[in-house]
Design a protein around this motif. Structure first.
Motif, PDB file in Angstrom:
ATOM      1  N   ASN A   4       0.865  -1.184   0.000  1.00 21.23           N
ATOM      2  CA  ASN A   4       0.000   0.000   0.000  1.00 21.23           C
ATOM      3  C   ASN A   4       0.900   1.232   0.000  1.00 21.23           C
ATOM      4  O   ASN A   4       0.923   2.009   0.950  1.00 21.23           O
ATOM      5  CB  ASN A   4      -0.925  -0.024   1.223  1.00 21.23           C
ATOM      6  N   ASN A  11      -7.591   1.416   1.535  1.00 19.41           N
ATOM      7  CA  ASN A  11      -7.082   0.153   0.999  1.00 19.41           C
ATOM      8  C   ASN A  11      -6.911  -0.888   2.096  1.00 19.41           C
ATOM      9  O   ASN A  11      -6.974  -2.086   1.835  1.00 19.41           O
ATOM     10  CB  ASN A  11      -5.737   0.377   0.307  1.00 19.41           C
ATOM     11  N   PHE A  12      -6.695  -0.428   3.317  1.00 15.46           N
ATOM     12  CA  PHE A  12      -6.502  -1.331   4.443  1.00 15.46           C
ATOM     13  C   PHE A  12      -7.807  -1.591   5.172  1.00 15.46           C
ATOM     14  O   PHE A  12      -8.059  -2.695   5.638  1.00 15.46           O
ATOM     15  CB  PHE A  12      -5.475  -0.734   5.405  1.00 15.46           C
ATOM     16  N   PRO A  15     -11.242  -3.769   2.968  1.00 15.01           N
ATOM     17  CA  PRO A  15     -11.287  -5.241   3.011  1.00 15.01           C
ATOM     18  C   PRO A  15     -11.679  -5.778   4.391  1.00 15.01           C
ATOM     19  O   PRO A  15     -12.434  -6.750   4.492  1.00 15.01           O
ATOM     20  CB  PRO A  15      -9.855  -5.640   2.637  1.00 15.01           C
ATOM     21  N   GLY A  16     -11.180  -5.151   5.448  1.00 15.95           N
ATOM     22  CA  GLY A  16     -11.562  -5.581   6.790  1.00 15.95           C
ATOM     23  C   GLY A  16     -13.026  -5.330   7.079  1.00 15.95           C
ATOM     24  O   GLY A  16     -13.677  -6.099   7.802  1.00 15.95           O
ATOM     25  N   VAL A 164      -9.993 -11.732   7.804  1.00 15.11           N
ATOM     26  CA  VAL A 164      -9.400 -10.420   7.542  1.00 15.11           C
ATOM     27  C   VAL A 164      -8.011 -10.573   6.929  1.00 15.11           C
ATOM     28  O   VAL A 164      -7.641  -9.852   5.992  1.00 15.11           O
ATOM     29  CB  VAL A 164      -9.341  -9.572   8.831  1.00 15.11           C
ATOM     30  N   GLN A 168      -7.203  -8.979   3.241  1.00 17.24           N
ATOM     31  CA  GLN A 168      -6.152  -7.988   3.023  1.00 17.24           C
ATOM     32  C   GLN A 168      -5.070  -8.520   2.099  1.00 17.24           C
ATOM     33  O   GLN A 168      -4.502  -7.774   1.288  1.00 17.24           O
ATOM     34  CB  GLN A 168      -5.571  -7.547   4.367  1.00 17.24           C
ATOM     35  N   THR A 169      -4.772  -9.810   2.192  1.00 18.69           N
ATOM     36  CA  THR A 169      -3.757 -10.412   1.331  1.00 18.69           C
ATOM     37  C   THR A 169      -4.225 -10.476  -0.120  1.00 18.69           C
ATOM     38  O   THR A 169      -3.498 -10.092  -1.039  1.00 18.69           O
ATOM     39  CB  THR A 169      -3.403 -11.823   1.826  1.00 18.69           C
ATOM     40  N   LEU A 172      -4.593  -6.721  -1.530  1.00 18.73           N
ATOM     41  CA  LEU A 172      -3.413  -5.870  -1.643  1.00 18.73           C
ATOM     42  C   LEU A 172      -2.172  -6.590  -2.151  1.00 18.73           C
ATOM     43  O   LEU A 172      -1.348  -5.988  -2.854  1.00 18.73           O
ATOM     44  CB  LEU A 172      -3.100  -5.225  -0.283  1.00 18.73           C
TER      45      LEU A 172
END
Length: 207
Positions: A4, A11-12, A15-16, A164, A168-169, A172
């Motif tokens: 990121n 962006n972080f 997704p969470g 989560v 995130q994986t 990103l």
């Protein structure tokens, strides 16, 4: 931060946030399914039918699974097109991991609904045991690595922690199997445990 480079918080966080939404659909709504049947007195009618408890549970499970996957499609679409979060991994991996997490969440919700025969009680238990941990202990808001060792140990019991990490994986970094597979295995174990306990606690009796 490696994946990121622009340091865009959405962006972080987005997704969470999908994990929190899926928890609400899967656990909170499902927790009140059987409790509502007991309150309305319709559970007695179900118990005298030829249906087995497995079929009753499946009938409660499938509609919310479809609803949850629909919520996933909407959430991912908004993440990509509205918030412009990059999806660097496979969409099919994301769908498979989400289906696995949704089964876990549905198992938690149904387990709560087989124990609590009041919608209010079921809702409160679901918020305390599913939503709050998904919000605080999944790595969505607070980094798990910075938590005390005892709390880090507790997070291994939280299904959203694994989901989560996968989200995130996949969004990103891409298809990093060294991250995806262990977390998917954790979700599979939890799904088996919760669905198994639900089946064990659900009996065709009025007590």
């Amino acid at each position: 931060m490696w994946f990121n480079g622009e340091l865009r918080s959405r962006n972080f966080l987005v997704p969470g946030l999908i994990a929190v939404i899926m928890t609400l659909i899967g656990a909170l709504l499902t927790a009140m399914v059987m409790a509502r049947e007991w309150e309305r007195g319709t559970m007695e009618a179900l118990l005298v039918t030829p249906l087995s408890m497995r079929e009753v549970i499946l009938g409660k499970l499938l509609p919310y699974f479809v609803l949850g996957m629909g919520g996933l499609a909407l959430s991912v679409s908004m993440a990509i097109f509205l918030f412009e979060v990059p999806l660097r991994g496979s969409l099919w991996v994301l769908i498979a991991a989400s289906a696995l997490f949704l089964l876990t969440a549905l198992g938690m919700g149904l387990l709560i609904s087989t124990v609590a025969k009041s919608q209010f009680v079921a809702g409160q238990i679901a918020i305390i045991t599913t939503f709050m941990p998904a919000f605080l202990l999944s790595g969505f808001i607070f980094d798990i690595g910075s938590m005390p060792a005892v709390v880090q140990g507790i997070t291994h019991l939280i299904a959203a922690r694994y989901y989560v990490a996968i989200l995130q994986t996949v969004f990103l970094a891409g298809n990093e199997w060294s991250v995806i597979l262990p977390n998917a295995a954790g979700l599979a174990v939890l799904a088996t445990v919760f669905l198994g306990l639900t089946r064990r606690n659900a009996r065709k009796r009025l007590e």
